[in-house]
Design an enzyme around this catalytic site. Sequence first.
Site, short mmCIF file in Angstrom:
data_model
loop_
_atom_site.label_atom_id
_atom_site.label_comp_id
_atom_site.label_asym_id
_atom_site.label_seq_id
_atom_site.Cartn_x
_atom_site.Cartn_y
_atom_site.Cartn_z
N THR A 98 -17.67 -7.17 1.17
CA THR A 98 -18.66 -6.09 1.22
C THR A 98 -19.68 -6.38 2.33
O THR A 98 -20.04 -5.48 3.11
CB THR A 98 -19.39 -5.95 -0.13
OG1 THR A 98 -18.43 -6.11 -1.19
CG2 THR A 98 -20.05 -4.60 -0.26
N GLY B 197 -23.37 -9.25 -0.73
CA GLY B 197 -22.58 -8.77 -1.86
C GLY B 197 -22.86 -9.56 -3.12
O GLY B 197 -23.70 -10.45 -3.15
N ALA B 198 -22.12 -9.23 -4.18
CA ALA B 198 -22.25 -9.96 -5.44
C ALA B 198 -20.94 -9.86 -6.21
O ALA B 198 -20.14 -8.94 -5.99
CB ALA B 198 -23.38 -9.38 -6.28
N GLY C 234 -18.46 -16.21 -5.37
CA GLY C 234 -17.00 -16.08 -5.37
C GLY C 234 -16.40 -16.52 -4.04
O GLY C 234 -15.27 -17.01 -3.98
N GLU D 131 -26.30 -18.83 0.85
CA GLU D 131 -26.78 -17.50 0.49
C GLU D 131 -28.14 -17.60 -0.20
O GLU D 131 -29.09 -16.88 0.17
CB GLU D 131 -25.78 -16.80 -0.44
CG GLU D 131 -24.51 -16.38 0.30
CD GLU D 131 -23.40 -15.89 -0.61
OE1 GLU D 131 -22.51 -15.21 -0.10
OE2 GLU D 131 -23.40 -16.20 -1.81
N LYS E 206 -18.60 -3.83 -9.99
CA LYS E 206 -19.40 -5.06 -10.10
C LYS E 206 -20.55 -4.93 -11.11
O LYS E 206 -21.13 -5.93 -11.51
CB LYS E 206 -19.98 -5.43 -8.72
CG LYS E 206 -18.93 -5.66 -7.63
CD LYS E 206 -18.25 -6.98 -7.80
CE LYS E 206 -17.19 -7.27 -6.75
NZ LYS E 206 -17.64 -7.32 -5.40
C1 5RP Z 1 -19.79 -15.11 -1.54
C2 5RP Z 1 -20.37 -14.09 -2.43
C3 5RP Z 1 -19.89 -12.70 -2.25
O1 5RP Z 1 -20.98 -11.90 -1.92
C4 5RP Z 1 -19.25 -12.22 -3.51
O2 5RP Z 1 -18.18 -13.10 -3.83
C5 5RP Z 1 -18.73 -10.79 -3.41
O3 5RP Z 1 -17.64 -10.75 -2.53
P1 5RP Z 1 -16.92 -9.40 -2.14
O4 5RP Z 1 -17.93 -8.57 -1.42
O5 5RP Z 1 -15.79 -9.83 -1.26
O6 5RP Z 1 -16.46 -8.74 -3.40
O7 5RP Z 1 -21.20 -14.34 -3.27
O8 5RP Z 1 -20.21 -16.40 -1.91
#
Ligand code: 5RP
Length: 227
Positions: A31, A81-82, A95, A102, A120
């Site tokens: 994201t 993102g999260a 993740g 971060e 999410k």
């Molecule tokens: C990386 C993160 C990402 O923001 C989180 O894993 C979300 O990833 P994505 O946007 O691919 O779903 O915390 O450490």
Amino acid sequence: MSAEDQKRLSGEAAAALVQPGMIVGLGTGSTAAWFVKALAARKLDIVGVPTSKATGELAASLGMKIAELGETREIDLTVDGADEIGPALALIKGGGAALLREKLVWEASKRCVVIADAAKRVPVLGKFALPIEVVAYGHKTTMARICVALSECDIGIAPRLRVKDGAPVLTDGGNVIYDAACNAIPEPALLAAALKSVTGVVEHGLFLDLAELALVGTDDGVVEVEP
Ligand code: 5RP
């Protein structure tokens, strides 16, 4: 609409928040990558502070000016993102194994905006396994102490070492990651404090009281969520 399209919409909406001259924290993940691409396309005179090597490489490849944390004046806005967005914009992140950088960048920012696809959003954090970054030296001993901290919060599980291609995943800081499949984290602040008290735990993926706005991509467009 696919989750990827929702992520793109939220990244584009966040890019519209950036003003010329800003110092901008650049998150990590798919994201955040949409955000970085949309921001680069605006060709503003800004400086990006990436939260991972991967994001730094992406931003540089798109011609964006980048700097390390601490090399610029205060960061105006961080967009990231999260993995889960819970009540009061409490988040699980990490993740992508970038949680330490971060959190360093988020905490150094005047304003933090989280971007995500609709899936999410959750009523209670914890379905997504909570990433915990641990010093590689003695990590199995640290993990045993993490289990005690978890049980003090009524979470009776053993976190799993994150492994890829048969080897432990190492973060940009050279640490390992344990993923704690808590299922539910009713009191995130309590768990955050318990984890931070364990020597050897570098950081955890609970981001509490940091995000002031979520831009969530949905089939009906981008929804703004405040704490
Ligand atoms: C990386 C993160 C990402 O923001 C989180 O894993 C979300 O990833 P994505 O946007 O691919 O779903 O915390 O450490």
